[in-house]
Design a protein around this motif. Structure first.
Motif, PDB file in Angstrom:
ATOM      1  N   PHE A   1       0.832  -1.209   0.000  1.00 17.90           N
ATOM      2  CA  PHE A   1       0.000   0.000   0.000  1.00 17.90           C
ATOM      3  C   PHE A   1       0.865   1.257   0.000  1.00 17.90           C
ATOM      4  O   PHE A   1       0.564   2.229  -0.687  1.00 17.90           O
ATOM      5  N   ALA A   2       1.945   1.234   0.770  1.00 14.14           N
ATOM      6  CA  ALA A   2       2.847   2.397   0.813  1.00 14.14           C
ATOM      7  C   ALA A   2       3.478   2.646  -0.551  1.00 14.14           C
ATOM      8  O   ALA A   2       3.566   3.790  -1.006  1.00 14.14           O
ATOM      9  N   ALA A   3       3.892   1.584  -1.214  1.00 13.48           N
ATOM     10  CA  ALA A   3       4.487   1.727  -2.545  1.00 13.48           C
ATOM     11  C   ALA A   3       3.461   2.276  -3.530  1.00 13.48           C
ATOM     12  O   ALA A   3       3.770   3.155  -4.340  1.00 13.48           O
ATOM     13  N   LEU A   4       2.236   1.788  -3.455  1.00 12.16           N
ATOM     14  CA  LEU A   4       1.188   2.243  -4.366  1.00 12.16           C
ATOM     15  C   LEU A   4       0.836   3.706  -4.112  1.00 12.16           C
ATOM     16  O   LEU A   4       0.714   4.493  -5.043  1.00 12.16           O
ATOM     17  N   SER A   5       0.712   4.083  -2.857  1.00 11.48           N
ATOM     18  CA  SER A   5       0.357   5.474  -2.557  1.00 11.48           C
ATOM     19  C   SER A   5       1.495   6.427  -2.887  1.00 11.48           C
ATOM     20  O   SER A   5       1.249   7.598  -3.193  1.00 11.48           O
ATOM     21  N   ALA A   6       2.718   5.937  -2.874  1.00 12.89           N
ATOM     22  CA  ALA A   6       3.859   6.796  -3.199  1.00 12.89           C
ATOM     23  C   ALA A   6       3.971   7.070  -4.698  1.00 12.89           C
ATOM     24  O   ALA A   6       4.437   8.128  -5.103  1.00 12.89           O
ATOM     25  N   LYS A   7       3.526   6.122  -5.517  1.00 16.42           N
ATOM     26  CA  LYS A   7       3.727   6.307  -6.957  1.00 16.42           C
ATOM     27  C   LYS A   7       2.493   6.793  -7.705  1.00 16.42           C
ATOM     28  O   LYS A   7       2.565   7.059  -8.889  1.00 16.42           O
ATOM     29  N   THR A   8       1.366   6.919  -7.017  1.00 22.13           N
ATOM     30  CA  THR A   8       0.176   7.415  -7.700  1.00 22.13           C
ATOM     31  C   THR A   8      -0.623   8.311  -6.776  1.00 22.13           C
ATOM     32  O   THR A   8      -0.666   8.087  -5.577  1.00 22.13           O
ATOM     33  N   SER A   9      -1.219   9.329  -7.368  1.00 23.96           N
ATOM     34  CA  SER A   9      -2.032  10.243  -6.570  1.00 23.96           C
ATOM     35  C   SER A   9      -3.507  10.135  -6.949  1.00 23.96           C
ATOM     36  O   SER A   9      -4.315  10.928  -6.497  1.00 23.96           O
ATOM     37  N   ASP A  10      -3.845   9.159  -7.767  1.00 19.98           N
ATOM     38  CA  ASP A  10      -5.247   9.029  -8.165  1.00 19.98           C
ATOM     39  C   ASP A  10      -6.004   8.176  -7.148  1.00 19.98           C
ATOM     40  O   ASP A  10      -5.584   8.033  -6.005  1.00 19.98           O
ATOM     41  N   ALA A  11      -7.112   7.614  -7.547  1.00 19.19           N
ATOM     42  CA  ALA A  11      -7.991   6.898  -6.627  1.00 19.19           C
ATOM     43  C   ALA A  11      -7.287   5.744  -5.921  1.00 19.19           C
ATOM     44  O   ALA A  11      -7.476   5.541  -4.717  1.00 19.19           O
ATOM     45  N   TYR A  12      -6.469   4.993  -6.647  1.00 18.88           N
ATOM     46  CA  TYR A  12      -5.780   3.870  -5.997  1.00 18.88           C
ATOM     47  C   TYR A  12      -4.804   4.363  -4.933  1.00 18.88           C
ATOM     48  O   TYR A  12      -4.637   3.733  -3.893  1.00 18.88           O
TER      49      TYR A  12
END
Length: 167
Positions: free
Chosen positions: A80-91
């Motif tokens: 989740f941390a990796a995903l939130s760091a690389k995208t600012s959209d809904a995911y």
């Protein structure tokens, strides 16, 4: 017979005019057509690229949810941390909500409040998402030993401003 001669002359004049126009503007017409084709191809390429990005983000999000469901909270939190760091959209926003939920589950309410507060202040999110984050931050902060009930109630005032009250 005379009509045929006029018709032939008229056709020749039209042909000459078209030839002059083509010589004068043919390069521009070809350039415009090429630009249009390149523009459409670039747009379609960009759409394909964005779709692949969203598919990858979806797969990463689902993998983290699956890990979380099977009790692998640390690995899920990292994903989740990796995903939130690389995208600012809904995911990215959903990943940050999940990170906060994992912090609550691990007993780190203060860490969850920090994440929820950041989400509540994120202007790239929709108003309802920011409101939910603010509400969750207050809910988690209530359990803190140094919680100030009046300050927490004041944080909820913007959520109620301009809206009818439930009865």
């Amino acid at each position: 017979v005379v009509g045929d001669i006029f018709h032939e002359i008229d056709e020749e004049l039209r042909h000459e005019r078209l030839e002059k126009l083509w010589k004068a503007y043919g390069k521009y017409a070809i350039a415009a057509a090429i630009a249009l084709v390149i523009g459409v191809a670039a747009y379609r390429g960009w759409q394909s690229y964005r779709l692949k990005q969203h598919e990858a983000q979806s797969a990463q999000y689902m993998a983290a949810i699956t890990m979380m469901a099977s009790g692998k909270d640390k690995e899920a939190a990292d994903l989740f941390a990796a995903l939130s760091a690389k995208t600012s959209d809904a995911y990215g926003a959903l990943a940050r909500f999940e990170q906060a939920a994992l912090k609550v589950k691990a007993g780190d309410e203060a860490g969850a409040v920090t994440i929820y507060d950041a989400l509540a202040k994120d202007d790239s999110l929709t108003r309802p998402m920011r409101d939910v984050a603010a509400l969750l931050a207050v809910m988690q902060a209530m359990d803190q030993p140094n919680a100030d009930p009046k300050a927490l109630a004041a944080r909820l005032d913007p959520l109620l401003a301009g809206r009818g009250q439930c009865t």
